[in-house]
Design a protein around this motif. Sequence first.
Motif, PDB file in Angstrom:
ATOM      1  N   ASN A   1       0.822  -1.209   0.000  1.00 45.60           N
ATOM      2  CA  ASN A   1       0.000   0.000   0.000  1.00 45.60           C
ATOM      3  C   ASN A   1       0.858   1.263   0.000  1.00 45.60           C
ATOM      4  O   ASN A   1       0.544   2.246  -0.669  1.00 45.60           O
ATOM      5  CB  ASN A   1      -0.941  -0.001   1.199  1.00 45.60           C
ATOM      6  N   MET A   2       1.948   1.222   0.755  1.00 45.84           N
ATOM      7  CA  MET A   2       2.861   2.369   0.764  1.00 45.84           C
ATOM      8  C   MET A   2       3.465   2.598  -0.613  1.00 45.84           C
ATOM      9  O   MET A   2       3.553   3.738  -1.082  1.00 45.84           O
ATOM     10  CB  MET A   2       3.976   2.164   1.788  1.00 45.84           C
ATOM     11  N   GLU A   3       3.888   1.527  -1.254  1.00 44.35           N
ATOM     12  CA  GLU A   3       4.507   1.654  -2.575  1.00 44.35           C
ATOM     13  C   GLU A   3       3.512   2.215  -3.591  1.00 44.35           C
ATOM     14  O   GLU A   3       3.855   3.088  -4.404  1.00 44.35           O
ATOM     15  CB  GLU A   3       5.042   0.302  -3.033  1.00 44.35           C
ATOM     16  N   LEU A   4       2.264   1.729  -3.558  1.00 43.61           N
ATOM     17  CA  LEU A   4       1.240   2.234  -4.471  1.00 43.61           C
ATOM     18  C   LEU A   4       1.023   3.730  -4.258  1.00 43.61           C
ATOM     19  O   LEU A   4       0.931   4.500  -5.216  1.00 43.61           O
ATOM     20  CB  LEU A   4      -0.078   1.479  -4.264  1.00 43.61           C
TER      21      LEU A   4
ATOM     22  N   GLN B   1      15.087  -3.887   6.250  1.00 42.42           N
ATOM     23  CA  GLN B   1      15.221  -3.780   4.794  1.00 42.42           C
ATOM     24  C   GLN B   1      14.022  -3.051   4.188  1.00 42.42           C
ATOM     25  O   GLN B   1      14.175  -2.231   3.272  1.00 42.42           O
ATOM     26  CB  GLN B   1      15.352  -5.164   4.167  1.00 42.42           C
ATOM     27  N   ASP B   2      12.814  -3.348   4.707  1.00 43.62           N
ATOM     28  CA  ASP B   2      11.623  -2.629   4.244  1.00 43.62           C
ATOM     29  C   ASP B   2      11.790  -1.129   4.436  1.00 43.62           C
ATOM     30  O   ASP B   2      11.505  -0.335   3.528  1.00 43.62           O
ATOM     31  CB  ASP B   2      10.376  -3.092   5.019  1.00 43.62           C
ATOM     32  N   ILE B   3      12.236  -0.743   5.619  1.00 42.52           N
ATOM     33  CA  ILE B   3      12.388   0.678   5.944  1.00 42.52           C
ATOM     34  C   ILE B   3      13.401   1.333   5.002  1.00 42.52           C
ATOM     35  O   ILE B   3      13.165   2.428   4.477  1.00 42.52           O
ATOM     36  CB  ILE B   3      12.832   0.876   7.404  1.00 42.52           C
ATOM     37  N   THR B   4      14.505   0.642   4.760  1.00 42.68           N
ATOM     38  CA  THR B   4      15.534   1.186   3.869  1.00 42.68           C
ATOM     39  C   THR B   4      14.999   1.374   2.459  1.00 42.68           C
ATOM     40  O   THR B   4      15.181   2.431   1.830  1.00 42.68           O
ATOM     41  CB  THR B   4      16.759   0.253   3.836  1.00 42.68           C
ATOM     42  N   GLU B   5      14.327   0.357   1.936  1.00 42.44           N
ATOM     43  CA  GLU B   5      13.835   0.416   0.555  1.00 42.44           C
ATOM     44  C   GLU B   5      12.704   1.433   0.400  1.00 42.44           C
ATOM     45  O   GLU B   5      12.633   2.150  -0.606  1.00 42.44           O
ATOM     46  CB  GLU B   5      13.393  -0.978   0.112  1.00 42.44           C
ATOM     47  N   LEU B   6      11.833   1.532   1.398  1.00 42.28           N
ATOM     48  CA  LEU B   6      10.760   2.524   1.340  1.00 42.28           C
ATOM     49  C   LEU B   6      11.319   3.938   1.464  1.00 42.28           C
ATOM     50  O   LEU B   6      10.818   4.874   0.831  1.00 42.28           O
ATOM     51  CB  LEU B   6       9.739   2.250   2.434  1.00 42.28           C
ATOM     52  N   SER B   7      12.371   4.090   2.256  1.00 41.70           N
ATOM     53  CA  SER B   7      13.030   5.386   2.380  1.00 41.70           C
ATOM     54  C   SER B   7      13.618   5.818   1.042  1.00 41.70           C
ATOM     55  O   SER B   7      13.517   6.991   0.647  1.00 41.70           O
ATOM     56  CB  SER B   7      14.121   5.318   3.447  1.00 41.70           C
TER      57      SER B   7
ATOM     58  N   GLN C   1      13.195   9.039  -4.101  1.00 40.13           N
ATOM     59  CA  GLN C   1      12.998   9.051  -5.554  1.00 40.13           C
ATOM     60  C   GLN C   1      11.770   9.871  -5.941  1.00 40.13           C
ATOM     61  O   GLN C   1      11.790  10.623  -6.918  1.00 40.13           O
ATOM     62  CB  GLN C   1      12.852   7.618  -6.074  1.00 40.13           C
ATOM     63  N   GLN C   2      10.704   9.722  -5.164  1.00 37.19           N
ATOM     64  CA  GLN C   2       9.450  10.408  -5.472  1.00 37.19           C
ATOM     65  C   GLN C   2       9.362  11.795  -4.832  1.00 37.19           C
ATOM     66  O   GLN C   2       8.404  12.525  -5.091  1.00 37.19           O
ATOM     67  CB  GLN C   2       8.267   9.553  -4.988  1.00 37.19           C
ATOM     68  N   GLN C   3      10.351  12.124  -3.997  1.00 31.65           N
ATOM     69  CA  GLN C   3      10.335  13.389  -3.246  1.00 31.65           C
ATOM     70  C   GLN C   3       8.998  13.561  -2.525  1.00 31.65           C
ATOM     71  O   GLN C   3       8.379  14.628  -2.544  1.00 31.65           O
ATOM     72  CB  GLN C   3      10.612  14.567  -4.185  1.00 31.65           C
ATOM     73  N   THR C   4       8.594  12.474  -1.894  1.00 23.93           N
ATOM     74  CA  THR C   4       7.297  12.419  -1.213  1.00 23.93           C
ATOM     75  C   THR C   4       7.495  11.884   0.186  1.00 23.93           C
ATOM     76  O   THR C   4       8.127  10.840   0.373  1.00 23.93           O
ATOM     77  CB  THR C   4       6.317  11.518  -1.981  1.00 23.93           C
ATOM     78  N   GLY C   5       6.959  12.580   1.171  1.00 24.74           N
ATOM     79  CA  GLY C   5       7.135  12.170   2.554  1.00 24.74           C
ATOM     80  C   GLY C   5       6.246  11.007   2.950  1.00 24.74           C
ATOM     81  O   GLY C   5       5.213  10.725   2.328  1.00 24.74           O
TER      82      GLY C   5
ATOM     83  N   HIS D   1       4.439  18.134   5.056  1.00 25.44           N
ATOM     84  CA  HIS D   1       5.638  18.974   4.973  1.00 25.44           C
ATOM     85  C   HIS D   1       6.918  18.146   4.910  1.00 25.44           C
ATOM     86  O   HIS D   1       8.015  18.700   5.016  1.00 25.44           O
ATOM     87  CB  HIS D   1       5.689  19.915   6.177  1.00 25.44           C
ATOM     88  N   LEU D   2       6.778  16.829   4.726  1.00 28.82           N
ATOM     89  CA  LEU D   2       7.942  15.944   4.674  1.00 28.82           C
ATOM     90  C   LEU D   2       8.250  15.531   3.238  1.00 28.82           C
ATOM     91  O   LEU D   2       7.349  15.411   2.409  1.00 28.82           O
ATOM     92  CB  LEU D   2       7.690  14.678   5.511  1.00 28.82           C
ATOM     93  N   GLU D   3       9.528  15.285   2.974  1.00 24.38           N
ATOM     94  CA  GLU D   3       9.939  14.742   1.687  1.00 24.38           C
ATOM     95  C   GLU D   3      10.773  13.489   1.861  1.00 24.38           C
ATOM     96  O   GLU D   3      11.433  13.040   0.926  1.00 24.38           O
ATOM     97  CB  GLU D   3      10.720  15.795   0.884  1.00 24.38           C
ATOM     98  N   GLU D   4      10.733  12.927   3.077  1.00 25.55           N
ATOM     99  CA  GLU D   4      11.470  11.704   3.354  1.00 25.55           C
ATOM    100  C   GLU D   4      10.627  10.819   4.268  1.00 25.55           C
ATOM    101  O   GLU D   4       9.587  11.235   4.764  1.00 25.55           O
ATOM    102  CB  GLU D   4      12.832  12.001   4.009  1.00 25.55           C
ATOM    103  N   LEU D   5      11.107   9.598   4.471  1.00 24.57           N
ATOM    104  CA  LEU D   5      10.423   8.675   5.372  1.00 24.57           C
ATOM    105  C   LEU D   5      10.847   8.945   6.808  1.00 24.57           C
ATOM    106  O   LEU D   5      12.038   9.006   7.108  1.00 24.57           O
ATOM    107  CB  LEU D   5      10.754   7.221   5.003  1.00 24.57           C
ATOM    108  N   VAL D   6       9.870   9.096   7.676  1.00 21.27           N
ATOM    109  CA  VAL D   6      10.121   9.243   9.103  1.00 21.27           C
ATOM    110  C   VAL D   6       9.563   8.017   9.801  1.00 21.27           C
ATOM    111  O   VAL D   6       8.392   7.653   9.584  1.00 21.27           O
ATOM    112  CB  VAL D   6       9.465  10.526   9.653  1.00 21.27           C
TER     113      VAL D   6
END
Length: 265
Positions: free
Chosen positions: A84-87, A105-111, A116-120, A252-257
């Motif tokens: 769902n996050m990837e979609l 590994q999930d956290i790293t790849e989703l980050s 890549q998408q510049q989406t938080g 207001h985020l552009e990265e994974l927190v």
Amino acid sequence: MAIKVIVAGAKGRMGTEAVKMILKDSELQLACGIDSKLDGVDVGEVIGLGHIGVPMHNDLEQALEQYEADVLVDLTTPQSGRRNMELALNKQVRPVVGTTGFSAQDITELSELCQQQQTGALIAPNFAIGAILMMKFAKQAAKYMPDVEIIEMHHNQKLDAPSGTAIKTAEMISEVREEHRQGHPEEKEEIDGARGAFFQGFPIHSVRLPGLVAHQQVIFGGEGQTLTLRHDSIDRSSFMPGINLAIKKVMHLEELVYGLDKIID
């Protein structure tokens, strides 16, 4: 302009509370609900609110294409959460995720996908503000009392053990605690697992019983004293202020927190 929100898992107990919270906040707008077995029915009628004019969909990918949503709140299962996050991220919709069970590994790849998408995005093992404070206090205490055990207690339908909250607490403690194996060096378990699961030398114990919601104790021991930090969520409404905060912060985020503690001062 209101933040448009899709809720995945809208029929579930957490999802139902999230829908109610969104409907009460003029800064938020419910775009649709997602449930794999329901399509076209009114979200409000499904969860007992009566007709609210917002549909339920059984296909998240289609819903992301149909609605110009800003945020996806995902309250589903560990099996669905990553997909769902990837979609959502591929549509530049910001995920706020309460699902636990993500691997490192999930956290790293989703980050990486967020970058890549510049989406938080925000993944929170626990949305209860009191639980976040407990984690912060535990990290502070571990600097001075490094012998510690965690006991987490949840309802018997929870799929993962230990809980995401317990793991996150353990990770925060380990940031300030020098790793060492606790207990007597010749300690022997008469029954396998009696001492719990060890994380960098200290135990985490998981309890699963009907009647519980979400509870955790962090117990520190020192010479001649103990310190116990405890948090109890006795109703799922306790998580809603944290979800509300996360929806507004993620815009207001552009990265994974990872962890609500990162956005609470």
